[in-house]
Design a protein around this motif. Structure first.
Motif, PDB file in Angstrom:
ATOM      1  N   PHE A   1      -2.007  -9.931  -9.087  1.00 42.64           N
ATOM      2  CA  PHE A   1      -2.210  -8.599  -9.629  1.00 42.64           C
ATOM      3  C   PHE A   1      -1.099  -7.653  -9.195  1.00 42.64           C
ATOM      4  O   PHE A   1      -0.653  -7.685  -8.058  1.00 42.64           O
ATOM      5  CB  PHE A   1      -3.570  -8.031  -9.199  1.00 42.64           C
ATOM      6  CG  PHE A   1      -4.737  -8.873  -9.638  1.00 42.64           C
ATOM      7  CD1 PHE A   1      -4.765  -9.481 -10.883  1.00 42.64           C
ATOM      8  CD2 PHE A   1      -5.814  -9.057  -8.805  1.00 42.64           C
ATOM      9  CE1 PHE A   1      -5.838 -10.255 -11.286  1.00 42.64           C
ATOM     10  CE2 PHE A   1      -6.901  -9.824  -9.199  1.00 42.64           C
ATOM     11  CZ  PHE A   1      -6.908 -10.422 -10.437  1.00 42.64           C
ATOM     12  N   GLU A   2      -0.687  -6.775 -10.106  1.00 46.65           N
ATOM     13  CA  GLU A   2       0.343  -5.783  -9.810  1.00 46.65           C
ATOM     14  C   GLU A   2      -0.276  -4.580  -9.115  1.00 46.65           C
ATOM     15  O   GLU A   2      -1.280  -4.057  -9.581  1.00 46.65           O
ATOM     16  CB  GLU A   2       0.995  -5.298 -11.115  1.00 46.65           C
ATOM     17  CG  GLU A   2       1.786  -6.356 -11.841  1.00 46.65           C
ATOM     18  CD  GLU A   2       2.404  -5.782 -13.100  1.00 46.65           C
ATOM     19  OE1 GLU A   2       2.817  -4.611 -13.101  1.00 46.65           O
ATOM     20  OE2 GLU A   2       2.451  -6.523 -14.093  1.00 46.65           O
ATOM     21  N   ARG A   3       0.347  -4.169  -8.038  1.00 48.65           N
ATOM     22  CA  ARG A   3      -0.122  -2.976  -7.318  1.00 48.65           C
ATOM     23  C   ARG A   3       0.908  -1.879  -7.477  1.00 48.65           C
ATOM     24  O   ARG A   3       2.101  -2.110  -7.423  1.00 48.65           O
ATOM     25  CB  ARG A   3      -0.329  -3.263  -5.844  1.00 48.65           C
ATOM     26  CG  ARG A   3      -1.434  -4.249  -5.596  1.00 48.65           C
ATOM     27  CD  ARG A   3      -1.802  -4.372  -4.168  1.00 48.65           C
ATOM     28  NE  ARG A   3      -0.643  -4.629  -3.322  1.00 48.65           N
ATOM     29  CZ  ARG A   3      -0.715  -4.668  -2.014  1.00 48.65           C
ATOM     30  NH1 ARG A   3      -1.848  -4.460  -1.403  1.00 48.65           N
ATOM     31  NH2 ARG A   3       0.356  -4.924  -1.287  1.00 48.65           N
ATOM     32  N   PHE A   4       0.421  -0.646  -7.665  1.00 53.14           N
ATOM     33  CA  PHE A   4       1.296   0.514  -7.800  1.00 53.14           C
ATOM     34  C   PHE A   4       0.940   1.547  -6.772  1.00 53.14           C
ATOM     35  O   PHE A   4      -0.129   1.660  -6.331  1.00 53.14           O
ATOM     36  CB  PHE A   4       1.175   1.118  -9.210  1.00 53.14           C
ATOM     37  CG  PHE A   4       1.584   0.147 -10.274  1.00 53.14           C
ATOM     38  CD1 PHE A   4       2.909  -0.023 -10.578  1.00 53.14           C
ATOM     39  CD2 PHE A   4       0.636  -0.614 -10.932  1.00 53.14           C
ATOM     40  CE1 PHE A   4       3.295  -0.919 -11.570  1.00 53.14           C
ATOM     41  CE2 PHE A   4       1.020  -1.512 -11.911  1.00 53.14           C
ATOM     42  CZ  PHE A   4       2.347  -1.668 -12.229  1.00 53.14           C
TER      43      PHE A   4
ATOM     44  N   ALA B   1      -5.638  -8.228  -2.321  1.00 56.33           N
ATOM     45  CA  ALA B   1      -5.111  -9.392  -1.615  1.00 56.33           C
ATOM     46  C   ALA B   1      -4.613 -10.482  -2.560  1.00 56.33           C
ATOM     47  O   ALA B   1      -3.961 -11.422  -2.125  1.00 56.33           O
ATOM     48  CB  ALA B   1      -6.191  -9.965  -0.701  1.00 56.33           C
ATOM     49  N   ASP B   2      -4.902 -10.371  -3.833  1.00 54.35           N
ATOM     50  CA  ASP B   2      -4.540 -11.398  -4.806  1.00 54.35           C
ATOM     51  C   ASP B   2      -3.112 -11.165  -5.297  1.00 54.35           C
ATOM     52  O   ASP B   2      -2.832 -10.146  -5.928  1.00 54.35           O
ATOM     53  CB  ASP B   2      -5.514 -11.355  -5.982  1.00 54.35           C
ATOM     54  CG  ASP B   2      -5.406 -12.574  -6.872  1.00 54.35           C
ATOM     55  OD1 ASP B   2      -4.266 -13.033  -7.135  1.00 54.35           O
ATOM     56  OD2 ASP B   2      -6.443 -13.056  -7.336  1.00 54.35           O
TER      57      ASP B   2
ATOM     58  N   MET C   1       0.833  -1.180   0.000  1.00 53.90           N
ATOM     59  CA  MET C   1       0.000   0.000   0.000  1.00 53.90           C
ATOM     60  C   MET C   1       0.880   1.247   0.000  1.00 53.90           C
ATOM     61  O   MET C   1       1.945   1.244   0.588  1.00 53.90           O
ATOM     62  CB  MET C   1      -0.909   0.014   1.218  1.00 53.90           C
ATOM     63  CG  MET C   1      -2.079  -0.925   1.088  1.00 53.90           C
ATOM     64  SD  MET C   1      -3.088  -0.921   2.548  1.00 53.90           S
ATOM     65  CE  MET C   1      -2.563  -2.476   3.239  1.00 53.90           C
ATOM     66  N   THR C   2       0.387   2.263  -0.602  1.00 56.72           N
ATOM     67  CA  THR C   2       1.129   3.512  -0.622  1.00 56.72           C
ATOM     68  C   THR C   2       0.877   4.267   0.670  1.00 56.72           C
ATOM     69  O   THR C   2      -0.045   3.947   1.419  1.00 56.72           O
ATOM     70  CB  THR C   2       0.713   4.372  -1.824  1.00 56.72           C
ATOM     71  OG1 THR C   2      -0.646   4.728  -1.674  1.00 56.72           O
ATOM     72  CG2 THR C   2       0.938   3.642  -3.126  1.00 56.72           C
TER      73      THR C   2
END
Length: 78
Positions: free
Chosen positions: A75-78, A71-72, A1-2
């Motif tokens: 998948f890419e998180r930014f 939560a998966d 998380m940012t």
């Protein structure tokens, strides 16, 4: 998380709903490469690769959609 608790998740494939339908952009029909974004613990919105922003279909829990995607590990998180 940012630090701002914003999520920006790129979905490389498609988003399949429990009834096997696929979420598509209401403006252009794109179903692949959608970006799911929003605040942590908030409702997710979607953006297609061409830049159209839209809400998930009404029958979809937008908060759960974003939380599940976050939560998966696929998948890419930014």
């Amino acid at each position: 998380m940012t630090q701002s608790d914003d999520l920006d998740i790129t979905i490389k494939g498609v988003i399949n709903l429990p009834d096997s339908t696929v979420i598509t952009c209401p403006e252009c029909g794109a179903s692949e490469g959608l970006t799911l974004y929003g605040k942590v613990d908030g409702a997710g919105r979607l953006m297609c690769p061409t830049g159209h922003h839209f809400d998930p279909p009404a029958r979809v829990d937008a908060v759960a959609l974003l939380a599940n995607a976050a939560a998966d590990p696929r998948f890419e998180r930014f």
